[in-house]
Write a protein that holds these residues in place. Structure first.
Motif, PDB file in Angstrom:
ATOM      1  N   LYS A 428      33.849 -18.356   1.094  1.00 43.99           N
ATOM      2  CA  LYS A 428      34.492 -17.172   1.065  1.00 43.99           C
ATOM      3  C   LYS A 428      34.232 -15.990   0.502  1.00 43.99           C
ATOM      4  O   LYS A 428      34.192 -14.968   0.596  1.00 43.99           O
ATOM      5  N   GLU A 429      33.923 -16.336  -0.893  1.00 46.23           N
ATOM      6  CA  GLU A 429      33.809 -15.227  -1.760  1.00 46.23           C
ATOM      7  C   GLU A 429      32.406 -14.399  -1.528  1.00 46.23           C
ATOM      8  O   GLU A 429      32.259 -13.165  -1.765  1.00 46.23           O
ATOM      9  N   LEU A 430      31.615 -15.109  -0.930  1.00 47.21           N
ATOM     10  CA  LEU A 430      30.282 -14.639  -0.726  1.00 47.21           C
ATOM     11  C   LEU A 430      30.238 -13.612   0.328  1.00 47.21           C
ATOM     12  O   LEU A 430      29.589 -12.513   0.583  1.00 47.21           O
ATOM     13  N   LEU A 431      31.355 -13.729   1.387  1.00 44.63           N
ATOM     14  CA  LEU A 431      31.490 -12.817   2.322  1.00 44.63           C
ATOM     15  C   LEU A 431      31.896 -11.334   1.877  1.00 44.63           C
ATOM     16  O   LEU A 431      31.417 -10.461   2.527  1.00 44.63           O
ATOM     17  N   ARG A 432      32.590 -11.499   0.611  1.00 47.21           N
ATOM     18  CA  ARG A 432      33.212 -10.055   0.149  1.00 47.21           C
ATOM     19  C   ARG A 432      32.367  -9.662  -0.985  1.00 47.21           C
ATOM     20  O   ARG A 432      32.248  -8.202  -1.106  1.00 47.21           O
TER      21      ARG A 432
END
Ligand code: ADP
Ligand code: MG
Length: 452
Positions: A428-432
């Motif tokens: 999830k963090e990678l997406l942002r």
């Protein structure tokens, strides 16, 4: 009613989501054109802008716009140069001094542009599409933004090729412009020589009076204080005169150590792009293109066979082709699967099953974060250790065939749900977070390289 207001509203919302510089560079330059049949038409100043937006932001733009408009909306991004940019470029040629030919090799200027490293010979795929677009844009005389351009990526992925291609294209579009391509070690040697022979004036004349400086492999300057300092001043002089600077490196600025902060921060002034390992289709296209350049054809099954096995380094692909060509010349046999098998033996060592282990991953992550494996797998819950820990778990799941429970046992017998949780969290963090993306890519590369 849908109007330019909507775009302004969307812009102000998007502004809070990305950092200032990206906003200024990519979003602020995007203008509302019209809204027609449920499609929002936007205009951007260059192909590079369009490519960046499409790649990094179009989903998010759609989301915001659709929510504001309360219905599905298509987005169409057109290229329309800004009015003032056009005016500028129409005066530029007469103002800019144009002197003859390439910069002299000078004291250690070194070999310059190799004739075959052009854009025409560069195969574009997903792995290098954006980098290629950026390089093309920078080679255009009108482009003033994105200075410096920094291209980073692993060994043999086309950085030098792109630097050289920019040089060729720049000279083609601005005949008489002075272009200097130099590797960082050559830059350093020339600098040392200049000091020894008391020829700093000549050295400055060579490196500071160019219209385009292409400096390859800047990681070579890490830890070399004197040369860094010299390059710092070279950079400043060129940059302040709006001369273009293109750099290549094996890592992004955020991962650079042993480099003066003032220089590192300058690398971030412009645009940073990466080249990734090419996917299968691109590798096949590269093989075919190189074979064709050397005057022979590669049967399809042979091209696929090679491309499936040699994944990380384009230079290695070329090595295989050279061997095949010799074999073909010597024996006169047509290139077939049999000849490939007999020729390829040593190239395939270490390429076939890439054995990435949990130990390897833990070690690479620990090296990067400067911590011990005990800390990484320990119970401490401070963010300083949980981020590396989660990232290591994520990479284990991604790069090995192990299941969540199997990975859990390698992190001091944790429950498999904690690995699952870590995986989802990082995903999830990678997406942002583009910094985290860069870091994950960088570590993946390191891990895979060390597994060879
Ligand atoms: P790097 O500088 O990143 O280590 P190079 O630019 O030297 O890599 O590339 C290695 C070799 O692979 C060169 O011969 C180059 O021409 C070739 N190569 C790399 N990328 C491509 C590409 N996309 N299309 C064609 N050839 C490529
Ligand atoms: Mg190189």
């Amino acid at each position: 009613m849908m109007s330019s207001n909507l775009w302004e509203q969307a812009l102000s919302e998007l502004r809070s989501e990305i950092d200032e510089k990206n906003f200024e560079t990519w979003l602020k330059t995007t203008r509302f054109q019209r809204f027609e049949q449920d499609t929002l038409h936007l205009a951007v100043p260059s192909a590079l802008n369009r490519s960046w937006l499409t790649r990094n932001f179009s989903d998010r733009i759609s989301e915001v716009v659709e929510r504001l408009a309360q219905r599905p909306v298509g987005i169409d991004i057109h290229i329309a140069p800004l009015g003032d940019a056009v005016a500028e470029s129409s005066v530029a040629p007469s103002v800019q001094p144009r002197t003859v030919g390439l910069a002299p090799a000078g004291s250690g200027g070194g070999p310059q542009l190799l004739p075959h490293l052009t854009f025409g010979n560069f195969v574009v795929g997903e792995s290098n599409r954006f980098a290629h677009a950026a390089c093309r844009a920078v080679a255009e005389p009108e482009t003033e933004a994105w200075n410096p351009l920094l291209i980073w990526g692993g060994v043999g992925l086309g950085k030098t090729h792109l630097l050289q291609a920019i040089g060729h294209e720049f000279v083609r579009l601005s005949p008489g412009a002075r272009v200097l391509y130099v590797s960082s070690d050559r830059f350093m040697n020339a600098f040392i020589q200049a000091i020894q022979q008391d020829k700093m004036a000549e050295f400055h004349a060579t490196y500071r009076r160019v219209d385009l400086l292409l400096l390859d492999d800047v990681q070579f300057l890490f830890g070399k204080e004197g040369t860094q300092n010299e390059f710092f001043h070279t950079f400043n002089e060129l940059h302040s005169k709006r001369k273009k600077i293109v750099l290549s490196s094996d890592r992004p600025p955020s991962e650079m150590a042993n480099i003066e902060e003032r220089l590192r921060s300058r690398f971030e002034w412009g645009l940073i792009v990466d080249v990734q390992a090419p996917d299968l289709e691109t590798r096949i296209a590269i093989l075919n293109q190189k074979a064709q350049m050397h005057g022979f054809a590669l049967p399809n099954d042979v091209a696929i066979f090679i491309a499936e096995r040699i994944k990380t380094n384009i230079r290695k692909l070329e090595g295989v082709l050279t061997s095949l060509r010799h074999h073909w010349r010597l024996t006169g046999e047509p290139i077939s699967m049999e000849s490939v098998r007999s020729v390829l033996g040593h190239f395939l060592v270490g390429e076939e099953p890439q054995r990435v282990t949990v130990e390897r991953i833990q070690q690479c992550v620990c090296e990067y974060f400067d911590m011990s494996v005990a800390e990484l797998t320990g119970k401490e819950r401070h963010r300083k250790v949980t981020l590396p820990r989660h990232l290591a778990m994520y990479l284990c799941r991604l790069l090995t065939d192990l299941s969540y429970p199997e990975i859990a046992t390698r992190f001091r017998g944790r429950n498999h749900t904690s690995v699952l949780h870590a995986f989802r969290k990082i995903e999830k963090e990678l997406l942002r977070d583009t910094n985290l993306q860069n870091l994950a890519n960088y570590l993946t590369k390191k891990i895979q390289e060390s597994a060879d």
